[in-house]
Scaffold this motif. Structure first.
Motif: not given
Length: 290
Positions: A97-100, A136-141, A177-182
């Motif tokens: 989670a910290s990384t995200m 595009g920024r969101g997809v690449s990240d 975790l990916l939802l948090l990053r998104f």
């Protein structure tokens, strides 16, 4: 003849219909097609930068590994865990989670760099979908985030960690975790368009650091001072950490409503963050002067 063309573009009720290489008739299908195509072009541009600047991706992917080794082995023996569990088992979901969570600073720095170098203005002058830059920024990240989780997961397995909740629960945990990053991507895009330069963006680490430290990433809120524990427990990052610990079958702390409903809140918090900052990011992009 050039005057006639200029007048036609200015009076045309649908300027987007003149997208170069348009293969579809005017309508929602054509707009969607070119929005997706523009989004992919921006995504490919960002990934190409990583390919040509490998030091950036090595640092971005290597830092989580160093953090795991540092906190897991240097500080691990001195850290307490609810129920006297193993600290490295407790730590790994927090490191995921910290990384995200920290990833939004990379988004901010990339966006502000493009903005100060005139890349954003160039995008705005081109016949492309207004949503393509942010999307595009969101997809690449998200693609980079998947790589980060993969490398971090392999590192965790090498030091003896394992997901004891089963494969379906583990997939759900990585999805949270990916939802948090998104959701935090849009915070990064908005901040990147808001701050004037990279130096100012670097100062935002003073905000990002408490976001991750005052949470349940490294220490359970129940072990914190009584005035600080509730603040850490209601941190959106803490909900994702506690939810993933639960799904991974790792030690969790409980006793409060927010901790007992961590899986629910790990979905609610990112949705709220996205609902707030995605429109702000798009509106900020549209408001930039040419």
């Amino acid at each position: 003849m050039s005057t006639v063309k200029t007048e036609k573009r200015e009076t045309d009720p649908d300027p987007a219909a003149h997208h170069p290489g348009d293969l579809y008739p005017a309508g929602p299908e054509r707009r969607l097609y070119w929005a997706l195509a523009d989004c992919w072009n921006v995504t490919r541009r960002t990934l190409t930068h990583y390919q040509r600047q490998p030091v950036t991706i090595v640092w971005q992917l290597g830092f989580p590994i160093v953090s795991v080794l540092l906190y897991g082995f240097v500080f691990g023996e001195a850290m307490a865990v609810p129920g006297d569990g193993d600290y490295r088992e407790f730590l790994m979901p927090g490191m995921f989670a910290s990384t995200m969570a920290f990833g939004f600073m990379g988004t901010t720095m990339a966006v502000v760099t493009d903005s100060t170098k005139g890349v954003i203005d160039r995008f705005r002058s081109m016949p492309m979908a207004p949503s393509a830059v942010a999307a595009g920024r969101g997809v690449s990240d998200l693609l980079v985030a998947c790589a980060e989780l993969t490398i971090l997961g392999v590192t965790a397995l090498l030091i003896g960690w394992e997901a004891e909740g089963g494969a379906p629960a583990a997939v759900g945990a990585f999805g949270l975790l990916l939802l948090l990053r998104f959701s935090l991507i849009w915070v990064g895009v908005w901040l990147g368009l808001l701050v004037p330069n990279a130096e100012a963006a670097g100062g935002l680490y003073a905000v990002a650091f408490p976001l991750t430290m005052i949470s349940s990433i490294f220490v359970a809120p129940s072990l914190m001072p009584s005035w600080l524990g509730p603040v850490a427990a209601w941190n959106p990052v803490s909900s994702t950490v506690t939810a993933t610990r639960e799904l991974f079958g790792q030690p969790v702390s409980g006793g409060t409503w927010i901790e007992e409903n961590a899986v629910l809140m790990a979905v609610v918090w990112p949705l709220v963050i996205t609902a707030v900052f995605l429109p702000l990011a798009v509106r900020r992009f549209q408001a930039l002067s040419r």
